[in-house]
Motif scaffolding. Structure first.
Motif, PDB file in Angstrom:
ATOM      1  N   THR A   1       0.839  -1.188   0.000  1.00 26.24           N
ATOM      2  CA  THR A   1       0.000   0.000   0.000  1.00 26.24           C
ATOM      3  C   THR A   1       0.884   1.252   0.000  1.00 26.24           C
ATOM      4  N   TYR A   2       0.253   2.369  -0.229  1.00 22.61           N
ATOM      5  CA  TYR A   2       1.009   3.626  -0.275  1.00 22.61           C
ATOM      6  C   TYR A   2       1.672   3.918   1.072  1.00 22.61           C
ATOM      7  N   ILE A   3       0.967   3.664   2.153  1.00 18.28           N
ATOM      8  CA  ILE A   3       1.511   3.911   3.497  1.00 18.28           C
ATOM      9  C   ILE A   3       2.707   3.007   3.763  1.00 18.28           C
ATOM     10  N   GLU A   4       2.630   1.742   3.352  1.00 17.03           N
ATOM     11  CA  GLU A   4       3.748   0.819   3.552  1.00 17.03           C
ATOM     12  C   GLU A   4       4.966   1.241   2.740  1.00 17.03           C
ATOM     13  N   LYS A   5       4.757   1.737   1.517  1.00 19.52           N
ATOM     14  CA  LYS A   5       5.881   2.224   0.713  1.00 19.52           C
ATOM     15  C   LYS A   5       6.552   3.422   1.365  1.00 19.52           C
ATOM     16  N   VAL A   6       5.729   4.321   1.921  1.00 18.95           N
ATOM     17  CA  VAL A   6       6.289   5.494   2.596  1.00 18.95           C
ATOM     18  C   VAL A   6       7.140   5.071   3.784  1.00 18.95           C
TER      19      VAL A   6
ATOM     20  N   HIS B   1       8.627   2.182   4.304  1.00 21.49           N
ATOM     21  CA  HIS B   1       9.839   1.510   3.822  1.00 21.49           C
ATOM     22  C   HIS B   1      10.884   2.534   3.382  1.00 21.49           C
ATOM     23  N   THR B   2      10.434   3.576   2.687  1.00 23.81           N
ATOM     24  CA  THR B   2      11.356   4.625   2.248  1.00 23.81           C
ATOM     25  C   THR B   2      11.968   5.360   3.429  1.00 23.81           C
TER      26      THR B   2
ATOM     27  N   ALA C   1      12.378   4.183   6.427  1.00 29.14           N
ATOM     28  CA  ALA C   1      13.306   3.276   7.114  1.00 29.14           C
ATOM     29  C   ALA C   1      14.642   3.198   6.393  1.00 29.14           C
ATOM     30  N   ILE C   2      14.621   3.160   5.049  1.00 25.24           N
ATOM     31  CA  ILE C   2      15.864   3.098   4.277  1.00 25.24           C
ATOM     32  C   ILE C   2      16.675   4.381   4.455  1.00 25.24           C
ATOM     33  N   VAL C   3      16.001   5.543   4.378  1.00 22.34           N
ATOM     34  CA  VAL C   3      16.693   6.818   4.555  1.00 22.34           C
ATOM     35  C   VAL C   3      17.288   6.925   5.953  1.00 22.34           C
ATOM     36  N   ALA C   4      16.511   6.523   6.977  1.00 19.83           N
ATOM     37  CA  ALA C   4      17.009   6.574   8.350  1.00 19.83           C
ATOM     38  C   ALA C   4      18.215   5.663   8.527  1.00 19.83           C
ATOM     39  N   LEU C   5      18.172   4.476   7.905  1.00 18.84           N
ATOM     40  CA  LEU C   5      19.298   3.552   8.001  1.00 18.84           C
ATOM     41  C   LEU C   5      20.543   4.140   7.336  1.00 18.84           C
ATOM     42  N   LEU C   6      20.383   4.784   6.177  1.00 21.30           N
ATOM     43  CA  LEU C   6      21.516   5.415   5.508  1.00 21.30           C
ATOM     44  C   LEU C   6      22.114   6.535   6.355  1.00 21.30           C
ATOM     45  N   VAL C   7      21.268   7.338   6.982  1.00 15.77           N
ATOM     46  CA  VAL C   7      21.752   8.427   7.833  1.00 15.77           C
ATOM     47  C   VAL C   7      22.544   7.872   9.005  1.00 15.77           C
ATOM     48  N   VAL C   8      22.035   6.816   9.633  1.00 20.56           N
ATOM     49  CA  VAL C   8      22.738   6.208  10.766  1.00 20.56           C
ATOM     50  C   VAL C   8      24.085   5.652  10.332  1.00 20.56           C
ATOM     51  N   VAL C   9      24.112   4.992   9.166  1.00 18.51           N
ATOM     52  CA  VAL C   9      25.372   4.427   8.666  1.00 18.51           C
ATOM     53  C   VAL C   9      26.386   5.530   8.384  1.00 18.51           C
ATOM     54  N   ILE C  10      25.930   6.647   7.777  1.00 20.90           N
ATOM     55  CA  ILE C  10      26.836   7.758   7.474  1.00 20.90           C
ATOM     56  C   ILE C  10      27.382   8.377   8.753  1.00 20.90           C
ATOM     57  N   LEU C  11      26.522   8.564   9.757  1.00 20.32           N
ATOM     58  CA  LEU C  11      26.971   9.139  11.029  1.00 20.32           C
ATOM     59  C   LEU C  11      27.981   8.220  11.725  1.00 20.32           C
ATOM     60  N   ILE C  12      27.701   6.914  11.711  1.00 19.96           N
ATOM     61  CA  ILE C  12      28.632   5.965  12.326  1.00 19.96           C
ATOM     62  C   ILE C  12      29.969   5.971  11.585  1.00 19.96           C
TER      63      ILE C  12
END
Length: 359
Positions: free
Chosen positions: A17-22, A24-25, A27-38
């Protein structure tokens, strides 16, 4: 057709659904930010490890000289190297500390009026007016850039504390950390990485020798030259220039600014002479003394050095600028050993196979 040969029908994919896609997106952005900060924090930690390694290299180099000249045991030589270095720094601070503090107070008191006098002199010429207009329009950007360059992740004092203690641990038991690193290397690659570590060690020692001698020579030459010209706060200016010598290219320019500003309070001719004293002393040290001492370090292209300083300063502040050159030297060594030499070996083998046979 046999029933056993029939493939099961693929399951229909569940449409998100549209909400699930949002989500997921996000979560991916947050994971990338955490990886960059680490990764950024880990990179700053690696820089502190490199700084501690340089200090440990200095202690061991001085210990080698003491052991070679005196014939004393390794433990005694290293104890004198570490304890003597701290004692010398303490004695210097004790003897020149009061005078240095007085000159710092004098410099901080006269610097605002010095800047005002410099602005008045610059405003008398068309070029000077353009320079003042540029700095007035970009003062906010310059301040933010300087603040970012001279900031560190754990604070200056915290970084120094960590670096000094790491250096002492590396100095006390270097084989523990070296052997621990070599355990992680596969058996076939141990000889290669031993060669890399030896080249890095020689390169860092050459950089340290040249840098320490350059800092001392800059301090002595500027102290003599500025004293002859009658410039106030000579010790502070010379010490400031000597310390900034550790930053190639940019350090010399920054160190020259307060000296020239103070000389402008005397006269324009004095400011020109003081600027020449800075330029001549930096030229002598950079082009004559340092290359002789650093004859074993990699010859790094000046443009590549500046690029590495800008990148490292943006990523890690002052510590990144200071360690940009040794880090670049290590990177060049790794590229040479792990890539360039292998390419040359492959080319040599291909050329050998293509050589025509003769009778």
């Amino acid at each position: 057709m046999d029933i056993a040969d029939q493939k099961p029908a693929p399951r229909p994919r569940k449409e998100l659904t549209y909400i699930e896609k949002v989500w997921h997106t996000v979560a991916i952005v947050a994971l990338l930010v955490v990886v960059i900060l680490i990764a950024r924090v880990a990179f700053n930690v690696l820089l502190m490890v490199l700084a501690a390694t340089l200090i440990s290299t200095y202690f061991h180099g001085l210990g080698n000289i003491i052991q070679r000249k005196t014939g004393w045991s390794r433990k005694v030589a290293m104890s004198i190297s570490v304890g003597g270095s701290f004692a010398i720094v303490g004695v210097l601070l004790w003897f020149i500390g009061a005078r240095l503090q007085m000159q710092v107070a004098q410099l901080s008191h006269t610097l605002p009026s010095t800047i005002s006098a410099a602005r008045e002199k610059l405003s008398e010429t068309p070029i000077g007016q353009q320079v003042l207009t540029y700095f007035d329009d970009n003062s906010g950007k310059i301040f933010i850039t300087a603040q970012h360059f001279f900031s560190t992740s754990f604070g200056v004092l915290g970084n120094i504390y960590i670096i000094v203690f790491l250096a002492l641990f590396f100095t006390a038991s270097p084989s523990v950390y070296k052997n621990g690193f070599m355990i992680l290397i596969p058996e076939k690659k141990k000889e290669l990485w031993q060669c890399i570590m030896n080249r890095v060690n020689v390169s860092l020692k050459g950089w340290l020798k040249g840098m320490l001698l350059s800092m001392v020579l800059i301090f002595v030459m500027l102290t003599i030259g500025l004293t002859i010209m009658g410039i106030p706060a000579v010790l502070v200016l010379a010490l400031f220039a000597g310390m900034l010598k550790i930053i190639p290219n940019f350090g010399s320019l920054v160190a020259m600014i307060p000296g020239v500003l103070l000389a402008l309070t005397v006269s324009t001719n004095t400011a020109v002479i003081v600027a020449l004293i800075y330029i001549v002393s930096q030229t002598i040290v950079s082009n004559i003394v340092t290359p002789i001492i650093q004859n074993k370090i990699i010859n790094l292209p000046p443009a590549l050095t500046i690029i590495s300083q800008v990148i490292m300063g943006t990523l890690s502040g002052a510590l990144g600028i200071i360690l940009a050159v040794p880090l670049l030297a290590i990177t060049v060594i790794l590229a040479d050993e792990l890539y360039v030499k292998k390419i040359n070996v492959v080319k040599r083998d291909v050329n050998a196979e293509n050589v025509p046979l003769t009778d």
